[in-house]
Write an enzyme that holds these catalytic residues in place. Structure first.
Site, short mmCIF file in Angstrom:
data_model
loop_
_atom_site.label_atom_id
_atom_site.label_comp_id
_atom_site.label_asym_id
_atom_site.label_seq_id
_atom_site.Cartn_x
_atom_site.Cartn_y
_atom_site.Cartn_z
N ALA A 1 93.89 47.16 41.74
CA ALA A 1 94.01 48.42 42.47
C ALA A 1 94.57 48.19 43.86
O ALA A 1 95.43 48.94 44.34
CB ALA A 1 92.65 49.12 42.55
N ASP A 2 94.10 47.15 44.53
CA ASP A 2 94.64 46.81 45.86
C ASP A 2 96.12 46.45 45.78
O ASP A 2 96.93 46.91 46.59
CB ASP A 2 93.86 45.63 46.45
N ALA A 3 96.47 45.60 44.81
CA ALA A 3 97.85 45.15 44.72
C ALA A 3 98.79 46.30 44.37
O ALA A 3 99.89 46.42 44.93
CB ALA A 3 97.97 44.05 43.66
#
Length: 408
Positions: free
Chosen positions: A171-173
């Protein structure tokens, strides 16, 4: 930065922490942008947090991996002088990126309404967990939470086990890449019109968009996520499509013609199944027949015979094996560079190749306030003013000794 770098004439003010924001701004720095990391006078918290028990480094490996090609301005935004410094910095910048909790940017005087008045050409990127408004706007946007909320976690694992999260901070990436793309698109628009704008990215929408095919199978095709008894790799793909244990390790087999697979692995029962008719409803049966045979030989042996018959297959690397993979070495996927205090570092490089404007690494992750003095001088502050800020704790700096120690 090199004059040939594609973003060499752009200045980015980076008021982000953790992963999504710093990863996005590092991408801009890799392409030559002057990325100024604005952090508290004590440094961003991730400098000091542990990362998987990683040793060797005095600075957290995660911080080092997400903050190369940046300069550090350590400033206290809770003081009037500190807010004025960052506002003045934004007035001469091209891009401003923040991932504060909702309401914090306004309280600190670095919100879009304030900064766009000072600089109408400014591209202002706001990264959040769920969006600026709505029932979840005030909730923490952490990677694992977004994997669960977005539905992605339910697409792997078997029916009797817990949903399986990704082994990476997906999700961050994904959000980082959305922010990176948003900056580039907004810069292109500004080149045509001269106008800056607000760009909003949130982790929930990024994760939903990432699942374009999977979600559309449900919304268009009417098929829900039907998990299997065996550990099938995807709820919408026919079998075999999974990781299998071999005699010595693990391997992947991906959607082979079942008649060919039956012949190659010596399991005639597989030939009774037809891909389109049986591949999905009979996933568990196909998986079990395949699994039993693959356990009889080594991964290397199976890959050799399967590739001869054009069956999609491959090994399951850990990081150590991946780093020695011949294609990874051929591509130059990893890069090495020296850091002031952490010595020789080896990290993933920039994954996009440009013929005329290649990405490069000009500096490693900065120390706290390493560039405070030079950044303030660039935006018009005198030596006397800068010294008064240091004395008054408005800013902080770390001075690099002329001969820095290098760790092996």
């Amino acid at each position: 930065m090199s004059a040939k770098a594609i973003l060499s004439h752009y200045k980015v003010v980076d008021c982000t922490v953790a992963m999504a924001g710093p990863f996005a701004t590092q991408r801009l720095g890799d392409l030559g942008a002057d990325v100024i990391k604005v952090e508290p006078v004590t440094g961003e918290w991730q400098r000091f947090a542990s990362a998987g028990g990683a040793g060797r480094t005095g600075i957290n490996a995660s911080f080092l991996s997400l903050n190369r090609n940046k300069r550090s301005l350590a400033v206290n935004l809770k003081t009037p002088e500190g807010r004025k410094i960052v506002q003045q910095l934004a007035a001469s910048a091209d891009v401003f990126v923040q991932n504060y909790r909702n309401g914090v940017a306004e309280r600190l005087g670095v919100d879009y309404a304030t900064l766009s008045k000072l600089n109408p050409r400014l591209i202002y990127v706001s990264i959040s967990g769920y969006g600026a408004t709505g029932p979840y706007a005030s909730l923490p946007g952490q990677d694992l939470l977004l994997q669960g909320l977005s539905g992605s976690m339910f697409s792997t694992g078997n029916v009797d086990d817990e949903p399986v999260p990704s082994g990476m901070f997906v999700a961050d990436a994904t959000t980082a890449y959305c922010a990176f793309e948003g900056v580039l698109a907004a810069l292109l628009y500004r080149e045509r019109t001269g106008e800056g704008q607000l760009v909003e990215v949130n982790m929930l929408d990024a994760m939903i968009a990432l699942q374009m095919q999977e979600i559309s199978v449900t919304t268009i095709g009417g098929r829900s996520q039907i998990r299997t008894e065996e550990n099938h790799a995807h709820v919408h793909i026919r079998a075999p499509y999974a990781v299998f244990r071999t005699l010595d390790s693990f391997m992947i087999v991906s959607m082979p013609p079942l008649a060919v697979l039956a012949e190659v692995i010596g399991e005639p029962a597989l030939a009774q199944f037809q891909e389109e008719r049986d591949g999905f409803p009979e996933r568990d049966s196909i998986h079990r027949l395949t699994s039993a045979k693959l356990a009889e030989r080594t991964t290397a042996e199976w890959i050799a015979v399967m590739r001869e018959r054009d069956i999609w297959c491959g090994p399951v690397h850990d990081f150590e094996a991946m780093l020695q993979d011949p294609q990874v070495l051929h591509n130059g996927s990893m890069v090495e560079y020296d850091h002031h205090t952490e010595g020789r570092l080896r990290t993933p490089g920039f994954p996009i190749r440009f013929e005329k404007t290649p990405a490069s690494i000009e500096r490693g992750a900065p120390l706290v306030g390493e560039h405070s003095r030079e950044i303030l001088a660039e935006i018009g502050y005198s030596s006397e003013q800068i010294q008064s800020f240091l004395v008054g704790d408005t800013i902080a700096e770390t001075v690099i000794p002329s001969a820095t120690a290098t760790r092996a």
